[in-house]
Design a protein around this motif. Structure first.
Motif, short mmCIF file in Angstrom:
data_model
loop_
_atom_site.label_atom_id
_atom_site.label_comp_id
_atom_site.label_asym_id
_atom_site.label_seq_id
_atom_site.Cartn_x
_atom_site.Cartn_y
_atom_site.Cartn_z
N LYS A 42 1.06 -1.04 0.14
CA LYS A 42 0.05 -0.03 -0.04
C LYS A 42 0.96 1.21 0.17
N ASN A 43 0.57 2.15 -0.82
CA ASN A 43 1.25 3.30 -0.87
C ASN A 43 2.49 3.32 -1.02
N SER A 44 3.10 2.29 -2.10
CA SER A 44 4.33 2.01 -2.29
C SER A 44 5.31 3.36 -2.72
N ASN A 45 4.63 4.36 -3.10
CA ASN A 45 5.32 5.59 -3.09
C ASN A 45 5.92 6.36 -1.90
N HIS A 46 4.97 5.90 -0.90
CA HIS A 46 5.50 6.48 0.49
C HIS A 46 6.51 5.37 1.19
N GLU A 47 6.61 4.41 0.81
CA GLU A 47 7.37 3.13 1.40
C GLU A 47 8.84 3.59 1.62
N ALA A 48 9.37 4.25 0.37
CA ALA A 48 10.74 4.42 -0.09
C ALA A 48 11.02 5.67 1.01
N GLN A 49 10.04 6.47 1.64
CA GLN A 49 10.34 7.35 2.35
C GLN A 49 10.16 7.58 3.92
N LEU A 50 10.20 6.04 4.33
CA LEU A 50 9.77 5.85 5.66
C LEU A 50 10.71 6.57 6.89
N PHE A 51 12.03 6.41 6.51
CA PHE A 51 12.97 7.04 7.48
C PHE A 51 12.84 8.71 7.54
N GLN A 52 12.65 9.13 6.28
CA GLN A 52 12.62 10.73 6.13
C GLN A 52 11.28 11.07 6.79
N THR A 53 10.46 10.14 6.70
CA THR A 53 9.09 10.51 7.40
C THR A 53 9.08 10.69 8.83
N LEU A 54 9.97 9.44 9.55
CA LEU A 54 10.19 9.54 10.96
C LEU A 54 11.08 10.63 11.36
N PHE A 55 12.21 11.10 10.46
CA PHE A 55 12.99 12.29 10.65
C PHE A 55 11.91 13.60 10.84
N GLU A 56 11.00 13.75 9.76
CA GLU A 56 10.22 14.81 9.71
C GLU A 56 9.36 14.97 10.80
N ILE A 57 8.82 13.69 11.28
CA ILE A 57 7.76 13.89 12.44
C ILE A 57 8.28 14.31 13.85
N GLY A 58 9.85 13.51 13.95
CA GLY A 58 10.64 13.96 15.25
C GLY A 58 11.00 15.39 15.04
N LYS A 59 11.24 15.96 14.07
CA LYS A 59 11.44 17.29 13.83
C LYS A 59 10.28 18.11 14.33
N ALA A 60 8.94 17.58 13.95
CA ALA A 60 8.03 18.58 14.50
C ALA A 60 7.49 18.43 15.81
N SER A 61 7.57 17.08 16.30
CA SER A 61 7.42 16.75 17.85
C SER A 61 7.92 15.32 18.11
N LEU A 62 9.12 15.27 19.04
CA LEU A 62 9.54 14.28 19.47
C LEU A 62 8.43 13.15 20.18
N SER A 63 7.54 13.74 20.89
CA SER A 63 6.30 12.81 21.47
C SER A 63 5.49 12.17 20.49
N VAL A 64 5.12 13.17 19.55
CA VAL A 64 4.35 12.64 18.35
C VAL A 64 5.22 11.36 17.89
N GLY A 65 6.50 11.61 17.43
CA GLY A 65 7.41 10.95 16.94
C GLY A 65 7.34 9.49 17.75
#
Length: 349
Positions: A42-65
């Motif tokens: 599912k959403n194969s276009n997103h899968e290649a970006q999993l670690f960048q997504t984790l990084f971006e969410i951690g940048k926004a809020s570590l608790s949310v991350g």
């Protein structure tokens, strides 16, 4: 990659309150499709970006991350150990915006155990630091059954008597991860809620390999520290100070180093068949070690750059600093580095 601007704005106004779950943020994450990012096929276009997504969410809020990383962890465990029926049902739930988490921490005096009788599993005991609390839809917990650690999926919304115990959660930072204690005693669940076999939860390489995910979130938090430091120096008209330029340059070098580790982690996650189990575990141990070091260096440089102003509650750096200090306290860092040393001795290449 999704547009994270709305998410960043929502995270910016989360009350710094250990009882406040960031519902608005997770509604936005559902809208962006982030809760199904790692569902297989599912959403194969997103899968290649999993670690960048984790990084971006951690940048926004570590608790949310922290909560989000637990969600990704749960889906990975279901992918690895679930039956076809379990995968179909729970992945569909994730696509519909349901939130998952994995809770393993417990006090020895109330360790979770399970007994199988009458075609059901009967649970006794409690978990501590249950990130997300009862706002989570499906909690994956571990329980000792027949002297083995067994994963159990608990549909939390079906048990109204469950309560959040805040007596152990009064942290300096990471308050919005709402990591409370939950007592699961006297719960009775059907056997189809067992996930995988005994002791599979700690099966390598992904038990240790999961550290790559939380390291990505931590690095995102460090990126937010750099931004807050830069903004402060710009506001104070100190951008021409050679010592501040040197500190910010050092931060930039550290961050670029961390991002190279994220790229390698993504490749391992995408193509695990190209690596042995021991190679994945060793890389994860190295990555969590180096990201910890990078984050601590960035914290130190930020402290030197901003000074006492950064420790005032009104300053943007203050909460970012506290959150990252707490989130860096992951279990067994010394063991991880020792394991890297042992691996290096055992492997000539």
């Amino acid at each position: 990659m999704p547009n994270f601007s709305e998410l960043n704005e929502l995270c910016r106004v989360i009350p710094d309150d250990s009882r406040h779950f960031p519902n608005d943020v997770f509604r936005a994450m559902k809208k962006l499709g982030l809760l199904k990012i790692s569902v297989p096929n599912k959403n194969s276009n997103h899968e290649a970006q999993l670690f960048q997504t984790l990084f971006e969410i951690g940048k926004a809020s570590l608790s949310v991350g922290r909560i989000y990383e637990g969600h990704i962890n749960a889906l990975k465990l279901i992918e690895d150990f679930g039956t076809r029926d379990q995968q179909e049902f729970y992945f569909n739930e994730a696509e519909n915006g349901k939130l998952f988490s994995v809770w393993n921490t417990e006090m020895p005096s109330e360790a979770v155990t399970g007994e199988i009788k009458d075609e059901a599993v009967h649970i006794t005991g409690a978990k501590t630091f249950c990130s997300g609390g009862l706002q989570i839809d499906y909690g994956l917990i571990t329980a000792e059954i027949d002297k083995q650690k067994q994963l159990i999926i608990i549909p939390l919304k079906q048990f109204e008597r469950l309560e959040e115990d805040w007596s152990l959660w009064n942290p300096m930072g990471m308050k919005n991860s709402v990591s409370c204690r939950i007592d699961f005693s006297e719960l009775k669940l059907p056997l189809q809620n067992l996930l995988g076999g005994g002791d599979e939860y700690e099966k390598e390489p992904w038990f240790s390999g999961g550290a790559m995910r939380f390291a990505a979130v931590q690095l995102g938090g460090a990126r937010a520290i750099i931004q807050a430091t830069r903004d402060h120096l710009v506001e104070q008209a100190r951008t021409s100070d050679p010592y501040q330029q040197q500190r910010l340059g050092n931060m930039a070098v550290q961050m670029q180093t961390g991002k190279l580790w994220l790229d390698k982690a993504q490749h391992i996650y995408d193509y695990p068949e190209q690596y042995t189990s021991s190679e994945i575990v060793n890389f994860a141990n190295m990555m969590r070690t180096v990201i910890l070091d990078i984050c601590e260096k960035i914290l130190h440089l930020a402290e030197r750059s901003v000074g006492v102003q950064g420790f005032m509650e009104s300053h943007p750096l203050e909460q970012l600093y506290r959150d990252l200090k707490v989130y860096l306290k992951q279990p067994a860092p010394d063991l991880a580095l020792q394991s890297v040393g042992k691996y290096t001795f055992d492997n000539k290449n």
